[in-house]
Design an enzyme around this catalytic site. Structure first.
Site, PDB file in Angstrom:
ATOM      1  CB  CYS A  63     -10.251 -13.168  -8.078  1.00 33.05           C
ATOM      2  SG  CYS A  63     -11.365 -12.648  -6.786  1.00 33.05           S
ATOM      3  CB  CYS A  67     -12.993  -5.831  -8.788  1.00 33.55           C
ATOM      4  SG  CYS A  67     -13.551  -6.717  -7.309  1.00 33.55           S
ATOM      5  CB  CYS A  70      -9.211  -6.427  -9.974  1.00 33.42           C
ATOM      6  SG  CYS A  70      -7.977  -7.509  -9.207  1.00 33.42           S
ATOM      7  CB  CYS A 107       0.332  -5.945   3.125  1.00 37.80           C
ATOM      8  SG  CYS A 107       0.586  -4.441   4.073  1.00 37.80           S
ATOM      9  CB  CYS A 139      -1.727  -5.971   6.672  1.00 40.69           C
ATOM     10  SG  CYS A 139      -3.309  -5.436   5.990  1.00 40.69           S
ATOM     11  CB  CYS A 199      -6.171  -1.862   6.357  1.00 35.85           C
ATOM     12  SG  CYS A 199      -5.386  -1.099   4.923  1.00 35.85           S
ATOM     13  NE  ARG A 271       0.023   1.406   4.153  1.00 33.84           N
ATOM     14  CZ  ARG A 271      -0.814   0.838   5.016  1.00 33.84           C
ATOM     15  NH1 ARG A 271      -1.902   0.254   4.600  1.00 33.84           N
ATOM     16  NH2 ARG A 271      -0.559   0.848   6.298  1.00 33.84           N
TER      17      ARG A 271
HETATM   18  N1  SAM Z   1      -9.343 -10.029  -3.086  1.00 31.08           N
HETATM   19  C1  SAM Z   1      -9.192  -9.196  -1.976  1.00 31.08           C
HETATM   20  C2  SAM Z   1     -10.205  -8.069  -1.935  1.00 31.08           C
HETATM   21  O1  SAM Z   1     -10.628  -7.599  -2.982  1.00 31.08           O
HETATM   22  O2  SAM Z   1     -10.535  -7.619  -0.840  1.00 31.08           O
HETATM   23  C3  SAM Z   1      -7.816  -8.640  -1.796  1.00 31.08           C
HETATM   24  C4  SAM Z   1      -6.977  -8.133  -2.936  1.00 31.08           C
HETATM   25  S1  SAM Z   1      -7.526  -6.699  -3.795  1.00 31.08           S
HETATM   26  C5  SAM Z   1      -6.413  -6.694  -5.127  1.00 31.08           C
HETATM   27  C6  SAM Z   1      -7.124  -5.305  -2.751  1.00 31.08           C
HETATM   28  C7  SAM Z   1      -7.449  -3.919  -3.251  1.00 31.08           C
HETATM   29  O3  SAM Z   1      -6.481  -3.505  -4.200  1.00 31.08           O
HETATM   30  C8  SAM Z   1      -8.752  -3.695  -3.952  1.00 31.08           C
HETATM   31  O4  SAM Z   1      -9.833  -3.591  -3.091  1.00 31.08           O
HETATM   32  C9  SAM Z   1      -8.504  -2.375  -4.667  1.00 31.08           C
HETATM   33  O5  SAM Z   1      -8.868  -1.282  -3.857  1.00 31.08           O
HETATM   34  C10 SAM Z   1      -6.992  -2.389  -4.891  1.00 31.08           C
HETATM   35  N2  SAM Z   1      -6.704  -2.543  -6.330  1.00 31.08           N
HETATM   36  C11 SAM Z   1      -6.795  -3.668  -7.060  1.00 31.08           C
HETATM   37  N3  SAM Z   1      -6.474  -3.441  -8.344  1.00 31.08           N
HETATM   38  C12 SAM Z   1      -6.191  -2.137  -8.450  1.00 31.08           C
HETATM   39  C13 SAM Z   1      -5.816  -1.289  -9.533  1.00 31.08           C
HETATM   40  N4  SAM Z   1      -5.693  -1.752 -10.774  1.00 31.08           N
HETATM   41  N5  SAM Z   1      -5.591   0.022  -9.292  1.00 31.08           N
HETATM   42  C14 SAM Z   1      -5.722   0.499  -8.033  1.00 31.08           C
HETATM   43  N6  SAM Z   1      -6.086  -0.243  -6.966  1.00 31.08           N
HETATM   44  C15 SAM Z   1      -6.326  -1.541  -7.168  1.00 31.08           C
HETATM   45 FE1  SF4 Z   2     -10.762 -10.478  -6.654  1.00 30.52          FE
HETATM   46 FE2  SF4 Z   2      -9.335  -8.448  -7.560  1.00 30.52          FE
HETATM   47 FE3  SF4 Z   2     -11.821  -8.030  -6.735  1.00 30.52          FE
HETATM   48 FE4  SF4 Z   2      -9.884  -8.669  -4.923  1.00 30.52          FE
HETATM   49  S1  SF4 Z   2     -10.006  -6.817  -6.171  1.00 30.52           S
HETATM   50  S2  SF4 Z   2     -11.969  -9.494  -5.062  1.00 30.52           S
HETATM   51  S3  SF4 Z   2      -8.626 -10.035  -6.180  1.00 30.52           S
HETATM   52  S4  SF4 Z   2     -11.207  -9.296  -8.489  1.00 30.52           S
END
Ligand code: SAM
Ligand code: SF4
Ligand code: DTB
Length: 330
Positions: A63, A67, A70, A107, A139, A199, A271
């Site tokens: 991606c 973040c 992530c 989801c 979702c 959500c 949730r």
């Molecule tokens: N890429 C899309 C986005 O960011 O909207 C969807 C997938 S993203 C993985 C969905 C959510 O998962 C993130 O916004 C974050 O809140 C949560 N998330 C991701 N990695 C995480 C982690 N290591 N620990 C806790 N929550 C996490």
């Molecule tokens: Fe990409 Fe992960 Fe950020 Fe979602 S949370 S936008 S998958 S880097």
């Protein structure tokens, strides 16, 4: 012996909570906070029913966003091997299995900065239609979208779109720099305009202060209507991410966050999301008691682990709560 009769206050839906008010709730003695959250939760969800939501990563890794939490970001060096994007049929096979195991919502996640048109989006629409035909809520979480994409998802029957704020507006720039807080709010508005349920929640344990937590909850509670579902995640500190060294969240902090979300947004589904794998059964029961009425159900989240189905069946039985059972009309 009959249960102790409780007189419960009428539920008021407010959108004008201040950060200071919310912070005082977060700081209440735990027993008092739980008492307030319970009073709200018993009124809003008298049967104490819990929604089981299964999660599947359709497009994993690579991606463009940065973040910090992530493992799927290309800016991080986590070991998320670029799995091939899943096609419609295998996703629906997984959805059917999740339904047969008792899931009420399915989801699906895409590690995208934003939804792309063309074959992958057509496949997403087919997945949404297929999940709805199986009688489950559907979702999607796939980053930013256009108005037209939101409309097409709504036409396909999408129940809900997940797009988290993740943290407070003040802490946000320390977590993500490639997409702004404002862009997140705009994505959420597009979801709402298309008539899709929202959500939207966040993560604790990313070095934020208590005021940051209150500020995140303030933005969520100011939305009118409140997000229909609010995922509360505890950071899963994954190796190779800038947050890999964060200390794990104190389970009682998670209980507090759930309880305050429940008080602020009485009718929303709260949730209990990432971070459950390292929680004891007792801590999870406290979260249910504090007002969590949904969990992710199935052995994996997107790339990290989740308690297995047998452990969750035991959890629900130990807490004495019942899952949603009935099919959702397509
Ligand atoms: N890429 C899309 C986005 O960011 O909207 C969807 C997938 S993203 C993985 C969905 C959510 O998962 C993130 O916004 C974050 O809140 C949560 N998330 C991701 N990695 C995480 C982690 N290591 N620990 C806790 N929550 C996490
Ligand atoms: Fe990409 Fe992960 Fe950020 Fe979602 S949370 S936008 S998958 S880097
Ligand atoms: C949400 O708030 N949490 C879920 C879901 N929405 C998409 C995702 C949690 C991901 C945890 C890290 C991983 O498994 O990659």
């Amino acid at each position: 012996m009959s249960p102790i009769p409780l007189t419960l206050p009428a539920l008021a839906l407010r959108h004008d909570w201040s950060v200071a008010e919310i912070q005082s709730l977060l700081e209440l003695p735990l027993v008092d906070l739980l008492w307030q959250a319970q009073a709200v939760h018993r009124q809003a969800n008298p049967g104490y029913r819990v929604q089981l939501a299964s999660l599947l990563s359709v497009k994993t890794g690579g991606c463009e966003e940065d973040c910090a939490y992530c493992p799927q970001s290309m800016h991080n060096s986590s070991d998320v091997t670029g799995r091939p994007e899943l096609e419609v049929e295998p996703v629906l096979v997984r959805a059917r299995a999740a339904r047969d195991a008792g899931a009420h919502r399915f989801c699906m996640g895409w590690a995208w900065r934003d939804i792309r048109d063309g074959a992958p989006f057509d496949a997403m629409l087919a997945m949404v239609r297929g999940v709805r035909e199986l009688g489950m809520e559907a979702c999607v979480t796939a980053g930013m979208l256009t108005d037209r994409q939101a409309e097409r998802l709504a036409e396909a029957g999408l129940t809900s779109y997940n797009h988290n704020l993740d943290t407070s507006p003040e802490h946000y720039d320390r977590i993500i720099t490639t997409r702004t807080f404002q862009e997140r709010l705009e994505t959420l508005q597009r979801v709402r305009r298309a008539g899709i349920s929202m959500c939207c929640g966040g993560i604790i344990g990313m070095g934020e202060t208590l005021t940051d937590r209150a500020s995140l909850l303030q933005v969520l509670a100011a939305m009118n209507p409140h997000p229909e579902s609010v995922p509360i995640n505890a950071l899963v500190a994954v190796e190779g991410t800038p947050l890999e060294g964060q200390p794990s969240v104190d389970p009682l902090e998670l209980v507090r966050m759930v309880a305050v979300a429940r008080i602020l947004m009485p009718q929303s589904r709260v949730r209990l999301s990432a971070g459950r794998e390292t929680l004891s059964q007792e801590a999870q029961v406290l979260c249910l008691l504090a007002g969590a009425d949904s969990i992710f159900y199935g052995d994996t989240l997107l790339t990290t682990g989740n308690p297995d189905v047998a452990a969750d069946q035991e959890l629900l039985a130990a807490a004495g709560v019942t899952p949603w059972r009935e099919a959702v009309p397509a």
